[in-house]
Scaffold this active site. Sequence first.
Site, mmCIF file in Angstrom:
data_model
loop_
_atom_site.group_PDB
_atom_site.id
_atom_site.type_symbol
_atom_site.label_atom_id
_atom_site.label_comp_id
_atom_site.label_asym_id
_atom_site.label_seq_id
_atom_site.Cartn_x
_atom_site.Cartn_y
_atom_site.Cartn_z
ATOM 1 N NE ARG A 87 -9.018 -1.458 0.802
ATOM 2 C CZ ARG A 87 -8.141 -0.483 0.538
ATOM 3 N NH1 ARG A 87 -7.611 -0.371 -0.649
ATOM 4 N NH2 ARG A 87 -7.808 0.352 1.476
ATOM 5 N NE ARG A 126 -2.614 9.338 4.307
ATOM 6 C CZ ARG A 126 -2.988 8.107 3.999
ATOM 7 N NH1 ARG A 126 -2.332 7.415 3.098
ATOM 8 N NH2 ARG A 126 -4.023 7.566 4.603
ATOM 9 N NE ARG A 159 -6.700 9.109 2.167
ATOM 10 C CZ ARG A 159 -6.251 7.909 1.830
ATOM 11 N NH1 ARG A 159 -5.179 7.790 1.073
ATOM 12 N NH2 ARG A 159 -6.848 6.822 2.257
HETATM 13 P P1 AP5 Z 1 -6.870 3.706 -0.166
HETATM 14 O O1 AP5 Z 1 -6.605 5.052 -0.677
HETATM 15 O O2 AP5 Z 1 -6.367 2.524 -0.921
HETATM 16 O O3 AP5 Z 1 -6.363 3.673 1.334
HETATM 17 P P2 AP5 Z 1 -5.539 2.589 2.192
HETATM 18 O O4 AP5 Z 1 -5.355 1.227 1.677
HETATM 19 O O5 AP5 Z 1 -6.265 2.690 3.478
HETATM 20 O O6 AP5 Z 1 -4.135 3.073 2.129
HETATM 21 P P3 AP5 Z 1 -3.598 4.481 2.378
HETATM 22 O O7 AP5 Z 1 -3.674 5.284 1.112
HETATM 23 O O8 AP5 Z 1 -4.263 5.089 3.590
HETATM 24 O O9 AP5 Z 1 -2.120 4.207 2.843
HETATM 25 P P4 AP5 Z 1 -0.818 3.747 2.066
HETATM 26 O O10 AP5 Z 1 -0.515 2.339 2.440
HETATM 27 O O11 AP5 Z 1 -0.883 4.073 0.606
HETATM 28 O O12 AP5 Z 1 0.239 4.672 2.814
HETATM 29 P P5 AP5 Z 1 0.997 6.006 2.326
HETATM 30 O O13 AP5 Z 1 2.061 5.658 1.346
HETATM 31 O O14 AP5 Z 1 0.028 7.072 1.971
HETATM 32 O O15 AP5 Z 1 -8.447 3.468 0.023
HETATM 33 C C1 AP5 Z 1 -9.287 4.441 0.579
HETATM 34 C C2 AP5 Z 1 -10.721 3.888 0.620
HETATM 35 O O16 AP5 Z 1 -11.193 3.612 -0.710
HETATM 36 C C3 AP5 Z 1 -10.911 2.557 1.360
HETATM 37 O O17 AP5 Z 1 -11.065 2.755 2.758
HETATM 38 C C4 AP5 Z 1 -12.161 1.994 0.684
HETATM 39 O O18 AP5 Z 1 -13.330 2.583 1.187
HETATM 40 C C5 AP5 Z 1 -11.987 2.425 -0.755
HETATM 41 N N1 AP5 Z 1 -11.302 1.405 -1.584
HETATM 42 C C6 AP5 Z 1 -10.069 1.534 -2.166
HETATM 43 N N2 AP5 Z 1 -9.752 0.417 -2.823
HETATM 44 C C7 AP5 Z 1 -10.790 -0.443 -2.669
HETATM 45 C C8 AP5 Z 1 -11.029 -1.786 -3.087
HETATM 46 N N3 AP5 Z 1 -10.139 -2.469 -3.830
HETATM 47 N N4 AP5 Z 1 -12.191 -2.378 -2.724
HETATM 48 C C9 AP5 Z 1 -13.117 -1.722 -1.991
HETATM 49 N N5 AP5 Z 1 -12.941 -0.442 -1.542
HETATM 50 C C10 AP5 Z 1 -11.790 0.198 -1.874
HETATM 51 O O19 AP5 Z 1 1.746 6.366 3.708
HETATM 52 C C11 AP5 Z 1 1.016 6.811 4.851
HETATM 53 C C12 AP5 Z 1 1.811 7.953 5.545
HETATM 54 O O20 AP5 Z 1 3.039 7.433 6.081
HETATM 55 C C13 AP5 Z 1 2.237 9.094 4.610
HETATM 56 O O21 AP5 Z 1 2.172 10.285 5.323
HETATM 57 C C14 AP5 Z 1 3.687 8.766 4.218
HETATM 58 O O22 AP5 Z 1 4.424 9.937 3.940
HETATM 59 C C15 AP5 Z 1 4.191 8.072 5.492
HETATM 60 N N6 AP5 Z 1 5.135 6.981 5.222
HETATM 61 C C16 AP5 Z 1 5.049 6.055 4.234
HETATM 62 N N7 AP5 Z 1 6.060 5.152 4.343
HETATM 63 C C17 AP5 Z 1 6.779 5.513 5.461
HETATM 64 C C18 AP5 Z 1 7.925 4.954 6.108
HETATM 65 N N8 AP5 Z 1 8.515 3.818 5.681
HETATM 66 N N9 AP5 Z 1 8.389 5.565 7.227
HETATM 67 C C19 AP5 Z 1 7.788 6.671 7.708
HETATM 68 N N10 AP5 Z 1 6.695 7.259 7.128
HETATM 69 C C20 AP5 Z 1 6.191 6.675 6.014
#
Ligand code: AP5
Length: 217
Positions: A87, A126, A159
Amino acid sequence: MRIVLLGAPGAGKGTQCKRIVAKYGVVHLSSGDILRQERAAGTELGKKAQSYMDSGGLVPDNLIVEMMVGAINKASQKGFVLDGFPRTVNQAAELDKLLGRNGKKIDAVLNLEINEQVVVKRMSGRRSCSKCGAVYHIENLKPKTDGICDHDGTKLVQRPDDNPDVVTNRLKTYHQQTRPVVDYYKNNNAVCNINANEDADKVSTLMFKKLDALVLA
Ligand code: AP5
């Protein structure tokens, strides 16, 4: 196969990683999921990560790299798909160093491209299962029974970092610190951009087309 899935918060990385695992049999390594498990277990790492996650900032590189090196070393020989890591450019360079020491490299970098308005809608709708980690959406990817996990009947939760103020910060953090990782990989590997604004099945089809080409190459 060793895959990195990049994309803004809420782009659908977790959703698509589960499908990659089902199709190609690789291990899903999500830094966010691992951090949430550490928090739930009350470990030192979980306690240190808490304030960064709650504010939408990034957990310091040294903590993350140590955690992910452990997870990658444990992953099976079948390969892995990384979700949420690397990241920062520093994390990406550390990952290359780790793989390089074992004569390995990243085979595919998929970048989920998405409009910000879509991201905000996805995160506000979500809902996740605190027991098995399954992810749903109140409109787009509904569970069979409202508010209940299909797999284990657990009540779905929102979340804490999906509240609008934290989402704004997460997006800011993404643009400042994570977007440069796409350019890092453009210079080192072939990055495949995927239109993630589409519905989940269409996004999977686009992704599988790229990955199938790699498997057959
Ligand atoms: P993390 O859990 O990695 O959160 P993120 O990157 O912000 O990603 P999300 O989990 O929010 O989203 P996603 O892309 O996985 O989407 P999802 O599939 O759930 O990180 C959380 C925190 O941890 C960070 O803020 C940071 O503080 C820390 N952290 C983590 N990794 C780190 C690192 N490497 N370095 C430093 N800090 C770190 O989908 C979202 C929603 O949309 C769901 O409801 C889903 O059902 C829906 N959806 C998905 N795809 C579609 C589609 N095509 N059409 C319609 N709806 C859809």
